[in-house]
Design an enzyme around this catalytic site. Sequence first.
Site, PDB file in Angstrom:
ATOM      1  N   LYS A 210       0.834  -1.213   0.000  1.00 48.48           N
ATOM      2  CA  LYS A 210       0.000   0.000   0.000  1.00 48.48           C
ATOM      3  C   LYS A 210       0.862   1.253   0.000  1.00 48.48           C
ATOM      4  CE  LYS A 210      -2.843  -3.093   0.155  1.00 48.48           C
ATOM      5  NZ  LYS A 210      -2.602  -3.737  -1.123  1.00 48.48           N
TER       6      LYS A 210
ATOM      7  N   ARG B  11      -6.365  -7.904 -10.201  1.00 51.49           N
ATOM      8  CA  ARG B  11      -6.978  -9.149 -10.683  1.00 51.49           C
ATOM      9  C   ARG B  11      -8.370  -8.853 -11.219  1.00 51.49           C
ATOM     10  NH1 ARG B  11      -7.901  -8.713  -5.152  1.00 51.49           N
ATOM     11  NH2 ARG B  11     -10.123  -8.587  -4.691  1.00 51.49           N
TER      12      ARG B  11
END
Length: 500
Positions: free
Chosen positions: A118, A294
């Site tokens: 992150k 994804r």
Amino acid sequence: MRKINKILVANRGEIALRVMRTAKEMGIKTVAIYSEADRNALHVRFADEAVCVGGPKSSESYLRGDYIIEVCQRLSVDAVHPGYGFLSENAGFASKVKEAGIIFIGPSPEAIELMGSKLAAKAAVAKYNIPMVPGTEEAIKDVAAAKGIAAEVGFPILIKASAGGGGKGMRVVEGVHDFEEQMKLAVSEATSAFGDGSVFIEKYIGSPRHIEIQVLGDTLGNIVHLFERECSIQRRHQKVIEEAPSSVLTPALRDAMGRCAVNVAKACDYIGAGTVEFLLDENLNFYFLEMNTRLQVEHPVTEQITGLDLVKEQILIAEDNPLSFRQEDLHIKGHALELRVYAEDPANNFLPDIGRLETYQRPQGLGVRVDDGFEQGMEIPIYYDPMIAKLVTFGNDRKEAIDKMLRAIDEYQITGIETTLPFGRYVLQHEAFVSGNFDTKFIDRYFTPEVLQRQPEQAIEEITAVLAAMLVDQKKPATVTEDGNGAPAASTNWRRNRIK
Ligand code: MV4
């Protein structure tokens, strides 16, 4: 351009089937892998070839990256589709697939790795002026210094794990008094869960909405966004209902968030289908959170409103085709909802319920899509995710999509296991959901197991109505019996489903 002739789907269940269906439509051969618990699964039957890759536990089968690559080589597979979960965001796997001369249907290992952190992701997008929640730009190490930063940001704050995501390893800190303790806990949790104890601070946004933007990037550097999905109805970081478009975005806000999402994708040279997550606060300020590298579970709602097949786009991109449309060509048509149906008992703290699907009858009709991987008579294995189906409805507007969802829930017949269908019905009928006035705290605010228990007067009214309808139809009534609790007996599950 490179032509893909055979795809191995490194996944199971509904997503494996979803991918194979599109592959088949494109004239591409499919290879399924399966664990010993999935011998009779639908994805195995659908594929042109299927290979057992090990024991029931994911670690013994669906997560065996090296072995899966060996299978690809043995069967002359050109490309691997990882689905979601399992190896889909494993940069090491993506890299090994590539090294083996096989196409990984997804972004580069570098993009997966970058977005997996992150902090690295935030640093990478910084040059594009993406709005982010105020907080630290680097991992916090020194407790005293961190306390000072937290005070500057203003409590309450959140401590997040850099290697986390999806809510794992997050801690809210209300004030300076419990900062030190919470930070220590966060670091040790992150270390044991991810092997990386890096944590950072963000201002805590109290009641945000979760909005994510679907993006597509080709290997020539073209990137577009396919608008948003709203996923604010979640329970313990597990999504329950998703929709597209969101009921709160204005065209201007959609455009601004879409542009930001495209820039996030640019920042990591994104290739394929990806999702950029944002939080939206009460004043409609949005903040970039993270990027999922994804195809997501909830991708069907985007397909329904754009008319695109996201798996087809992924495959075309993997073949090095340029995107066949520009941003200006894309438009939202209608409204789509997705309800995730879990094998969990909503009346019993969502306890996973395993067993056999004694009855399994899908709803049908205009505007109803069911993505699942089970059939009547099958056992739900205990080893994997308890999601049994995604019930998707599509209408001209939000009301039509909701009406269709309620009808479809009513028509769905599942016995043998408890499911979250009654819970879905409760949410979809709730005034806050219907009006669009909700956020990520919906379930905390409005759900207790009692809301699923019908009142006795209501039960009598409903039974009277059914008996009356049967008399009118001159049909022989089914045995309507009741057990001791006033709930209809299992033999009349159609009623049981309806009433709850
Ligand atoms: C937040 C937040 C409030 N403030 N960050 C949870 C999942 C992860 N992707 C980010 N999450 C949150 N981050 C700040 N600065 C609240 C959440 C959050 C949440 C976000 C989206 C959907 C549901 C959620 C439920 C609880 C907390």
